[in-house]
Design a protein around this motif. Structure first.
Motif, PDB file in Angstrom:
ATOM      1  N   LEU A   3       0.812  -1.429   0.029  1.00 17.33           N
ATOM      2  CA  LEU A   3      -0.105  -0.072   0.189  1.00 17.33           C
ATOM      3  C   LEU A   3       0.942   1.224   0.092  1.00 17.33           C
ATOM      4  N   SER A   4       0.865   2.257  -1.031  1.00 26.76           N
ATOM      5  CA  SER A   4       1.646   3.336  -1.222  1.00 26.76           C
ATOM      6  C   SER A   4       0.750   4.414  -0.774  1.00 26.76           C
ATOM      7  N   TYR A   5       1.278   5.355  -0.129  1.00 26.73           N
ATOM      8  CA  TYR A   5       0.840   6.805   0.071  1.00 26.73           C
ATOM      9  C   TYR A   5       1.916   7.975  -0.377  1.00 26.73           C
ATOM     10  N   LEU A   6       1.441   8.570  -1.562  1.00 26.63           N
ATOM     11  CA  LEU A   6       2.304   9.191  -2.311  1.00 26.63           C
ATOM     12  C   LEU A   6       2.479  10.793  -1.539  1.00 26.63           C
ATOM     13  N   GLU A   7       2.858  10.716  -0.306  1.00 26.88           N
ATOM     14  CA  GLU A   7       3.383  11.975   0.551  1.00 26.88           C
ATOM     15  C   GLU A   7       4.625  11.610   0.994  1.00 26.88           C
ATOM     16  N   THR A   8       5.431  12.712   1.306  1.00 25.16           N
ATOM     17  CA  THR A   8       6.946  12.602   1.835  1.00 25.16           C
ATOM     18  C   THR A   8       6.574  11.421   2.910  1.00 25.16           C
ATOM     19  N   SER A   9       7.799  10.566   2.880  1.00 32.70           N
ATOM     20  CA  SER A   9       7.787   9.660   3.951  1.00 32.70           C
ATOM     21  C   SER A   9       8.449  10.246   5.382  1.00 32.70           C
ATOM     22  N   THR A  10       7.808  10.017   6.322  1.00 37.44           N
ATOM     23  CA  THR A  10       8.205  10.377   7.671  1.00 37.44           C
ATOM     24  C   THR A  10       8.072   9.225   8.443  1.00 37.44           C
ATOM     25  N   PRO A  11       8.931   9.007   9.670  1.00 39.63           N
ATOM     26  CA  PRO A  11       8.278   7.746  10.535  1.00 39.63           C
ATOM     27  C   PRO A  11       6.941   8.168  11.260  1.00 39.63           C
ATOM     28  N   ASN A  12       6.331   9.478  11.159  1.00 43.44           N
ATOM     29  CA  ASN A  12       5.105   9.656  11.707  1.00 43.44           C
ATOM     30  C   ASN A  12       3.793   9.374  11.162  1.00 43.44           C
ATOM     31  N   TRP A  13       3.930   8.783   9.740  1.00 41.45           N
ATOM     32  CA  TRP A  13       2.810   8.431   9.099  1.00 41.45           C
ATOM     33  C   TRP A  13       2.667   6.898   9.530  1.00 41.45           C
ATOM     34  N   LYS A  14       1.954   6.629   9.980  1.00 35.73           N
ATOM     35  CA  LYS A  14       1.508   5.320  10.750  1.00 35.73           C
ATOM     36  C   LYS A  14       0.264   4.741  10.038  1.00 35.73           C
ATOM     37  N   LEU A  15       0.325   3.254   9.967  1.00 29.49           N
ATOM     38  CA  LEU A  15      -0.815   2.534   9.252  1.00 29.49           C
ATOM     39  C   LEU A  15      -1.203   1.604  10.172  1.00 29.49           C
ATOM     40  N   TYR A  16      -2.818   1.527  10.458  1.00 28.37           N
ATOM     41  CA  TYR A  16      -2.989   0.509  11.385  1.00 28.37           C
ATOM     42  C   TYR A  16      -4.130  -0.352  10.718  1.00 28.37           C
ATOM     43  N   ILE A  17      -4.025  -1.692  11.193  1.00 29.36           N
ATOM     44  CA  ILE A  17      -5.088  -2.473  10.725  1.00 29.36           C
ATOM     45  C   ILE A  17      -5.442  -3.004  12.239  1.00 29.36           C
ATOM     46  N   ASP A  18      -7.004  -3.053  12.204  1.00 24.42           N
ATOM     47  CA  ASP A  18      -7.488  -3.512  13.753  1.00 24.42           C
ATOM     48  C   ASP A  18      -6.740  -2.787  14.795  1.00 24.42           C
ATOM     49  N   LYS A  19      -6.509  -1.538  14.712  1.00 25.73           N
ATOM     50  CA  LYS A  19      -5.714  -0.777  15.499  1.00 25.73           C
ATOM     51  C   LYS A  19      -4.363  -1.372  15.901  1.00 25.73           C
TER      52      LYS A  19
END
Lengths: 136, 1121
Positions: B1042-1058
């Motif tokens: 899954l890609s999200y085309l915004e600047t990569s930083t450790p603060n972008w997080k992805l949660y599945i079932d929290k």
């Protein structure tokens, strides 16, 4: 008149001996100070060449040289704060003239002297104020 | 009523209200403050709404703002004014008048506390005037810089509270509470504002120490205890009140800190900046309240009068003169106390404002080095000057007051009015409206063209949501955006007018790979490779292009590309469709689909080793990629790979680098010295265990050391050389070169940079040793002579082998690449930048794998050498003419050659051979460019030729020399000048002049991994805000990306079932991607983590503020009761 003149001439004739005696006398009476001075000079020479310390000396040579004249002035006026303030303020006149004639280097040095003078003056007055506080 | 008026109507306040309208003088009709460091937007409300989120999506690929939330109170003010219906041209007028009044009233409040007697109005007003009318602040007024204005306000307010506390007029609790409220409103931008509150820190420390010294006898330790409690309570109150910026800052602290240190160039970088800023901060200047280095470097500024006009120079001395007379006038003990405090504060702050300037500058530099965090005050003058003004102001006021005591009541009023008038007259620039121009036509007070405002309206009302590329490209060395209508700033103009994303080359915002990617986009477009351009833009979500023809391309300091270059390219209807055009701006849509911000991918390509392979990659593919150096190997092995591209740097190009021969130093400790055995002891390095390339470097260093000892023989008086250690030294030299010889054979792959380095050392050492041998012969020392000759032979042996490699080919036309022997690939290809089109046909040539070289150092171990030869170009020097060229120091007789088919993007190499020894020689290269008239432009004289490059070749017949050069963005053409002195024939001075382009083709291999049967799941997403998305995944049957085309930083997080997904990597060189293995249908939450911290912080701040206000109201009511 003539006799007095001759007397002076006779004294002048032995001036070298007189000076030598004076100098040796002074050296003997102040020999401890002279030894300390020699030691200081030697120490200074060594410090100037010691690695790392020489850098500290080299870096702060401007600060040391800017402090000498104000210290002498301070000694001359007996660290009287108000007098020192007056002297410092009066020095703004030559500073203004030097700035007008665009003598940047000289005005910068004079500015440094005034600054250190003001610091000494301020310390003197604060010390006086503290003493005054204590006495009361 | 009369009583009311006499009590409340204060003429002093009226004066302050009147002067608060002074900012109205600064605005010209329909002009707004914009650009440079102003921080103002065109659309204040949109800008504020953007700033209420920790993720700012519109500059390029988005920026993490979690460390910047402290600026929120400063952004909200113009937004509120704008919201109530004030026009864009009046918002800043309201704002600045308000700031002026707050500044005046808070300063006045402090001086009213200190000098509260009725007749001391003269001190109060004079001091307030001096503090608010000053040139340090004026420079910031011109930019309406709110953080600095806030720092000017916070100083007197916090000093007022502290002074009342010291005088026991206020308790610990109340002082701490009020201090934290003051800090909440005027903290100058949260964490970014800390350097700006330097004056407050200095002021607080000075109050604490000075009054502590005076009160020690009466209060003793209780004084320290009270201050300690005050500090603790202040921190306790401030933390919740400022939680809105502290909490998000903490979430980004670690990487934020690292990036800030890197940007600042470390402590030494900060010190060298401090030396630059403090360049003019002598005490002589600071006494006169001057020292801003901009005054001295930009003589066209408004400030120049203060440096040249004798009346103004003399007037500037009135300030220190009056200030330092104050202690002389202070007679009463209470006056003495306060005046001496301000005198001491003035002297201390002068020391800090002088920064690294002599005589005490080294102390300041040491403080930057050794006091943690002090390096933040690297711009000493700008940070500490407010305290100087703050201390000078009451001193000057007191002197004038003391003088006024000696005259009558009427004369006293006249003296006061005259003093205030003189202050205003001296600060006459405050009443002008032309000083915002800092480098004509660049100004911070601009009239925004209609087409820009039209564009703002169009973009904000349109459905456009994909990214837009801004043309032309900014200057890579300084990414300043400068427009003909006056805007000049590092901040993109688009980010100031809309929340839609715009992409520009902005060096400081990104990592190297993102910059490299953006650079590749521009280079593909500029070079006409529109298919390649479309591939990249589609992969990273750029759908539009805007051409800004009003950019200042010919600005001499920061040249940019000429917009016309793109005009023709964008007219290709196959690729571009014009969708909007007004005035100087035209917007196009790139035909074809682009990736949406969130995508699911079944496979990905891999580019090795780093972003250097991007150009090659987009020659072949258009899908998303990962750079091999930006992902850990275990995660990489899990990904489904569509293709792998490996780029190989040119190894032999190391031989093209022009590096000076190493200098052999003079050694003091020679074998004759008793210290020598100790020196040798240190030099024993276990060479065997180290890798061969490092071993070579060690051995080169040690051999240089030994040779330097022999050099002392040739330079000093010849000693006895009786010591057997001289023989040892010579033998050691031989040993070192044996080690070098052996290590070269052990190298795992040919290493041309090591070859070149050894060759340079060998040349330098041979020259010195031959001189030594001559001397030794004179003094007849046969044994030493033998050993030294042995050393020379060993060096010559190694050097001969290397010369065979170095001299084997013309390395400007031949390139060797080192490719791993077992590398698996389907194709091996060459490419080059498209602007080298005459040679692009090489792509079709098949590079040859060369067999093992017949030299000992080119053994095939586990690599292959791929040799590429490009055909020689025709000489690019055009038809020559002989001309007399006027130079700065006299005339030159020159052979002038125009450069055929010149392009600023190309790199050129000029070679020639020196002719007749008797002819003096100089070679110049000069480019012709247009110049945009700015005040700082040093226009090239019509009568004097100023070269861009110069070579002074050895005046030795047959000497071969060369010069590499490249141009600047807006060069029109270039010429090469072979010159001699008048009276000589330039033809006889030079031979074989040849100019060719110097370019290195990229060699890359492609490995097509067969597509496996995995399928990406179906995906839908919903944007909750710029910092939160909900993604619905359906029918996931196998792992996917899954890609999200915004600047990569450790603060972008992805949660599945929290549960946070940890398999994260950087995609496309800049964006976020996760490797997800979960199968089936489910929901994903994509979130920018600091936003949560920010919202929590806002709640805490709001609640605590309400509680504080309620407490204050309760206290007030209780008092009245």
């Amino acid at each position: 008149m003539k006799k007095t003149f001759l007397k002076h001439i006779n004294k002048m004739r032995d001036l070298d001996i007189l000076l030598f005696r004076q100098a040796t006398g002074w050296l003997f009476t102040n020999r401890v100070r002279v030894y300390i001075l020699i030691l200081l000079v030697l120490f200074w020479e060594v410090l100037m060449k010691t690695p790392y310390l020489n850098i500290i000396f080299a870096n702060n040579i401007d600060a040391i040289s800017a402090t000498i004249i104000p210290l002498i002035i301070g000694v001359l006026v007996g660290f009287n704060g108000k007098k020192l303030f007056k002297i410092a303020v009066l020095l703004f006149f030559p500073l203004a003239l030097l700035t007008l004639v665009k003598s940047a280097s000289l005005s910068e040095q004079l500015g440094n002297i005034i600054y250190v003078l003001l610091v000494i003056a301020c310390i003197s007055l604060v010390t006086f104020l503290l003493k005054d506080n204590d006495e009361r | 009523m009369k009583k009311f008026i006499s009590q409340n109507f204060n003429i002093e306040i009226l004066v302050l209200i009147i002067i608060s309208f002074i900012p109205l003088f600064w605005f010209q009709k329909d002009h707004v403050i914009l650009g440079l460091d102003t921080g103002y937007a065109i659309d204040h409300i949109k800008f504020f709404l953007l700033r209420t989120q920790t993720w700012m999506p519109n500059p390029n690929f988005g920026v993490d703002m979690s460390a910047e939330m402290g600026l929120l109170p400063l952004v909200v003010l113009p937004a509120i004014i704008s919201y109530i219906g004030v026009s864009i041209f009046d918002v800043q007028k309201f704002l600045l008048v308000g700031w002026f009044f707050i500044l005046a009233i808070s300063t006045y409040a402090f001086f009213r506390e200190v000098f509260d007697k009725k007749d001391q109005w003269i001190i109060r007003l004079t001091a307030t005037f001096i503090y608010i009318f000053n040139f340090h602040l004026y420079a910031f007024w011109l930019q309406g810089e709110q953080p600095m204005l806030a720092s000017y306000v916070i100083l007197p307010l916090s000093m007022l509270l502290l002074l009342r506390f010291v005088r026991r007029k206020a308790g610990v609790f109340m002082t701490a509470l009020l201090l934290s409220i003051v800090y909440l409103f005027f903290s100058s931008g949260g964490i970014r504002g800390i350097p700006l509150i330097g004056p407050v820190i200095l002021g607080s420390l000075s109050i604490f120490s000075y009054f502590g010294l005076l009160n020690w006898k009466t209060e003793g330790f209780s004084y320290i205890k009270r201050f300690f409690f005050l500090f603790v309570l202040f921190v306790l109150f401030s933390l919740p009140l400022n939680a809105y910026w502290i909490l998000p800052f903490i979430t980004s602290f670690s990487h934020e800190f690292n990036s800030q240190v890197t940007i600042a160039g470390g402590i030494e970088g900060a010190i060298s900046w401090a030396r630059f800023v403090s360049g003019k901060d002598s005490f002589a200047n600071l006494f006169r309240l001057q020292g801003d280095n901009n005054w001295y470097y930009f003589p066209f500024l408004w400030s120049n009068n203060f440096l040249t006009n004798p009346i103004l120079i003399l007037a500037s001395f009135i300030f220190p003169f009056l200030a330092f007379l104050a202690p002389v006038f202070a007679k009463i003990k209470e006056d003495k106390k306060i005046i001496l405090y301000f005198t001491a504060l003035a002297l201390v702050s002068l020391f800090f404002a002088a920064g690294t300037h002599p005589p005490f500058g080294e102390i300041y530099a040491s403080m930057m080095r050794y006091i943690p965090g002090f390096a933040t005050f690297r711009s000493a003058y700008y940070k500490f000057m407010p305290t100087v003004y703050f201390a000078f102001a009451p001193l000057i006021g007191f002197t004038i007051y003391s003088i006024s005591q000696k005259v009558g009541k009427k004369q006293k009023v006249i003296l006061g009015v005259i003093s205030l008038t003189i202050i205003l007259l001296y600060n006459y620039p405050f009443f002008q409206n032309t000083n915002a121009v800092f480098n004509k036509p660049f100004t911070t007070m601009v009239k925004i063209p209609d087409y820009v405002l039209d564009f703002q309206e169009m973009i904000n009302t349109s459905q456009i949501s994909d990214k837009t590329l801004v043309l032309p490209q900014t200057n890579k060395a300084a990414t300043i955006k400068a427009y003909k209508w006056g805007y000049y700033g590092a901040f993109s103009i688009f980010a100031l007018m809309t929340d839609k994303p715009f992409v520009q080359y902005d060096a400081y915002l990104f990592n190297d790979s993102a910059n490299s990617l953006i650079d590749t986009i521009y280079s593909k477009l500029r070079g006409g490779d529109l298919e390649g351009f479309r591939r990249i833009t589609s992969a990273i979500g750029i759908q539009y292009v805007i051409l800004t023809r009003d950019i200042v391309a010919n600005y001499s300091s920061i040249p940019l590309e000429r917009p016309e270059v793109y005009q023709k390219i964008l007219s290709d209807k196959k690729y571009f469709t014009q969708i909007w055009s007004r005035g100087e701006w035209t917007m196009y849509k790139i035909n074809g689909k682009v990736q949406k911000p969130i995508n699911v991918l079944s496979d990905i390509s891999v580019v090795s080793p780093d972003s250097s392979g991007l150009t090659s990659y987009f020659n072949e593919f258009s899908n998303s990629f990962v750079l091999a150096n930006q992902i850990n190997s275990s995660l990489l092995s899990k990904l489904n790979k569509r293709a792998e591209i490996s780029n190989f740097p040119c190894a032999s190009c190391a031989l093209l680098e022009k590096v000076d021969l190493p200098k052999i130093p003079f050694s003091n400790v020679t074998p004759d010295s008793f210290l020598y055995p100790f020196k040798l002891k240190n030099d024993k390095v276990t060479l065997e265990k180290t890798p061969s390339d490092r071993r070579v470097n060690y051995a080169l260093g040690l051999s240089t050391k030994r040779v330097s000892e022999f050099v002392s023989l040739t330079q000093g008086s010849l000693g006895p050389q009786s010591s057997p250690l001289w023989i040892t030294a010579a033998k050691l030299t031989q040993q070192y070169w044996d080690i070098i010889d052996k290590s070269l054979s052990d190298l795992p792959s040919p290493n041309y940079s090591i070859y070149a380095n050894i060759h340079r050392h060998a040349t330098a050492q041979l020259t010195e040793l031959r001189k030594v041998v001559e001397k030794i012969e004179v003094i007849n020392s046969p044994e030493l002579l033998d050993e030294l000759s042995g050393a020379i032979l060993k060096i010559e042996k190694v050097d001969l082998q290397l010369q065979a490699i170095i001299g084997e080919k013309d390395w400007t036309r031949n390139f060797n690449y080192v490719v791993p022997k077992n590398l698996d690939f389907n194709a091996l290809k060459l490419s080059s930048q498209s602007f080298y089109s005459p040679i692009i046909s090489l792509e079709r040539d098949t590079p040859s794998f060369e067999k093992v070289k017949n030299t000992p150092y080119m053994k095939e171990v586990d690599t292959k050498i791929v040799s590429v030869q490009i055909p020689d170009e025709p000489n690019l020097l055009g038809e020559s003419t002989v001309r007399e060229i006027p130079m700065l120091h006299g005339k030159k007789q020159c052979l002038v050659y125009p450069v055929n088919n010149y392009s600023w993007q190309k790199k050129y190499i000029l070679s020639f051979i020196s002719g007749d020894n008797l002819v003096p020689k100089t070679v110049f290269v000069g480019m012709k460019r247009n110049h945009f008239a700015t005040q700082d432009t040093v226009r090239p004289s019509q009568h004097i030729f100023t070269p861009d490059f110069t070579v002074n070749p050895k005046n030795e017949s047959g000497y071969e020399d060369s010069l590499e050069f490249t141009g600047k963005q807006n060069d029109l053409n270039a010429s090469v000048y072979f010159c001699t002195d008048p009276g000589f024939d330039p033809y006889s001075g030079f031979k074989n002049m040849y100019l060719r382009t110097l370019f290195v083709p990229d060699l890359y291999t492609i490995k097509n991994v067969l597509p496996n049967n995995t399928k990406a799941p179906k995906m839908e997403y919903k944007k909750i805000s710029s910092s939160k998305y909900i993604v619905n995944i359906k029918e996931a049957t196998s792992p996917y990306i899954l890609s999200y085309l915004e600047t990569s930083t450790p603060n972008w997080k992805l949660y599945i079932d929290k549960k946070e997904q940890m398999d994260k990597f950087m995609i496309n060189g800049f964006a976020n991607a996760w490797y997800i293995t979960k199968k089936g249908n489910y929901q994903i939450v994509l979130e920018f983590y600091p936003e949560r911290a920010f919202l929590t912080g806002v709640m805490i701040s709001f609640t605590s503020f309400v509680m504080v206000v309620l407490y204050l109201i309760y206290r007030r009511i209780k008092r009245k009761l």
